[in-house]
Design a protein around this motif. Structure first.
Motif, PDB file in Angstrom:
ATOM      1  N   MET A 176       1.046  -0.953  -0.281  1.00  0.00           N
ATOM      2  CA  MET A 176       0.053  -0.026  -0.359  1.00  0.00           C
ATOM      3  C   MET A 176       0.446   1.195  -0.036  1.00  0.00           C
ATOM      4  O   MET A 176       0.340   2.313  -0.306  1.00  0.00           O
ATOM      5  CB  MET A 176      -0.686  -0.141   1.409  1.00  0.00           C
ATOM      6  N   ALA A 177       2.270   0.815   0.800  1.00  0.00           N
ATOM      7  CA  ALA A 177       3.013   2.156   0.965  1.00  0.00           C
ATOM      8  C   ALA A 177       3.384   2.797  -0.740  1.00  0.00           C
ATOM      9  O   ALA A 177       3.533   3.794  -1.185  1.00  0.00           O
ATOM     10  CB  ALA A 177       4.063   2.372   1.786  1.00  0.00           C
ATOM     11  N   ILE A 178       3.756   1.581  -1.521  1.00  0.00           N
ATOM     12  CA  ILE A 178       3.988   2.129  -2.840  1.00  0.00           C
ATOM     13  C   ILE A 178       3.433   2.600  -4.099  1.00  0.00           C
ATOM     14  O   ILE A 178       3.586   3.408  -4.540  1.00  0.00           O
ATOM     15  CB  ILE A 178       5.133   0.182  -3.129  1.00  0.00           C
ATOM     16  N   MET A 179       1.663   1.883  -3.642  1.00  0.00           N
ATOM     17  CA  MET A 179       0.609   2.843  -4.277  1.00  0.00           C
ATOM     18  C   MET A 179       0.623   3.721  -4.304  1.00  0.00           C
ATOM     19  O   MET A 179       0.233   4.533  -4.997  1.00  0.00           O
ATOM     20  CB  MET A 179      -0.382   1.680  -4.139  1.00  0.00           C
ATOM     21  N   ARG A 180       0.864   4.142  -2.730  1.00  0.00           N
ATOM     22  CA  ARG A 180       0.291   5.314  -2.388  1.00  0.00           C
ATOM     23  C   ARG A 180       1.715   6.493  -2.850  1.00  0.00           C
ATOM     24  O   ARG A 180       0.892   7.496  -3.121  1.00  0.00           O
ATOM     25  CB  ARG A 180       0.010   5.899  -0.842  1.00  0.00           C
ATOM     26  N   GLY A 181       2.824   6.148  -2.340  1.00  0.00           N
ATOM     27  CA  GLY A 181       3.777   6.820  -3.747  1.00  0.00           C
ATOM     28  C   GLY A 181       3.350   6.832  -4.770  1.00  0.00           C
ATOM     29  O   GLY A 181       3.970   8.171  -5.327  1.00  0.00           O
ATOM     30  N   PHE A 182       3.299   6.026  -5.471  1.00  0.00           N
ATOM     31  CA  PHE A 182       3.131   6.228  -6.955  1.00  0.00           C
ATOM     32  C   PHE A 182       1.056   7.005  -7.371  1.00  0.00           C
ATOM     33  O   PHE A 182       1.313   7.954  -8.324  1.00  0.00           O
ATOM     34  CB  PHE A 182       2.871   4.862  -8.240  1.00  0.00           C
ATOM     35  N   THR A 183       0.542   7.108  -6.647  1.00  0.00           N
ATOM     36  CA  THR A 183      -0.487   8.210  -6.353  1.00  0.00           C
ATOM     37  C   THR A 183       0.019   9.147  -6.296  1.00  0.00           C
ATOM     38  O   THR A 183       0.219  10.222  -7.024  1.00  0.00           O
ATOM     39  CB  THR A 183      -1.165   7.382  -5.907  1.00  0.00           C
ATOM     40  N   GLU A 184       0.923   9.414  -5.515  1.00  0.00           N
ATOM     41  CA  GLU A 184       0.925  10.938  -5.263  1.00  0.00           C
ATOM     42  C   GLU A 184       2.110  11.580  -5.845  1.00  0.00           C
ATOM     43  O   GLU A 184       1.675  12.528  -6.999  1.00  0.00           O
ATOM     44  CB  GLU A 184       2.352  10.990  -3.697  1.00  0.00           C
ATOM     45  N   ARG A 185       3.151  10.791  -6.876  1.00  0.00           N
ATOM     46  CA  ARG A 185       3.781  11.086  -7.868  1.00  0.00           C
ATOM     47  C   ARG A 185       2.714  11.510  -9.036  1.00  0.00           C
ATOM     48  O   ARG A 185       2.915  12.454 -10.104  1.00  0.00           O
ATOM     49  CB  ARG A 185       4.836   9.811  -8.469  1.00  0.00           C
TER      50      ARG A 185
END
Length: 91
Positions: free
Chosen positions: A70-79
């Motif tokens: 989820m942290a990886i997907m959240r970082g992708f979404t923010e970028r």
């Protein structure tokens, strides 16, 4: 819109999918191979024998590593949202 920005977003999406789904698929592949080997050696052809270990391992891995995914997907979404804002010029 710059085509490089869209291509970069697609590349990042594929990389994120590999980071999140790769370990899950690798674990399921290894378990499936081990179960197939056991079934071939013992000649037990029970369908649930192939399904239950994979499901238990997937549940355990999601419980243990779900927050990292989820942290990886959240970082992708923010970028991605940052890139959308920079392309739209609203920042």
């Amino acid at each position: 819109m710059d085509s490089n920005t869209i291509a970069l977003a697609g590349q990042q999406a594929l990389w994120t999918a590999l980071l999140v789904g790769g370990p899950l698929l690798g674990l399921l592949l290894a378990i499936g191979l081990a179960v197939a080997l056991v079934q071939a050696l013992t000649q037990i052809q029970e369908p649930s024998l192939a399904f239950v270990p994979k499901m238990l391992a997937l549940a355990a891995l999601l419980l243990l590593g779900g927050s990292a995914g989820m942290a990886i997907m959240r970082g992708f979404t923010e970028r991605l949202f940052d890139q959308i804002v920079s392309v739209g010029g609203m920042g």
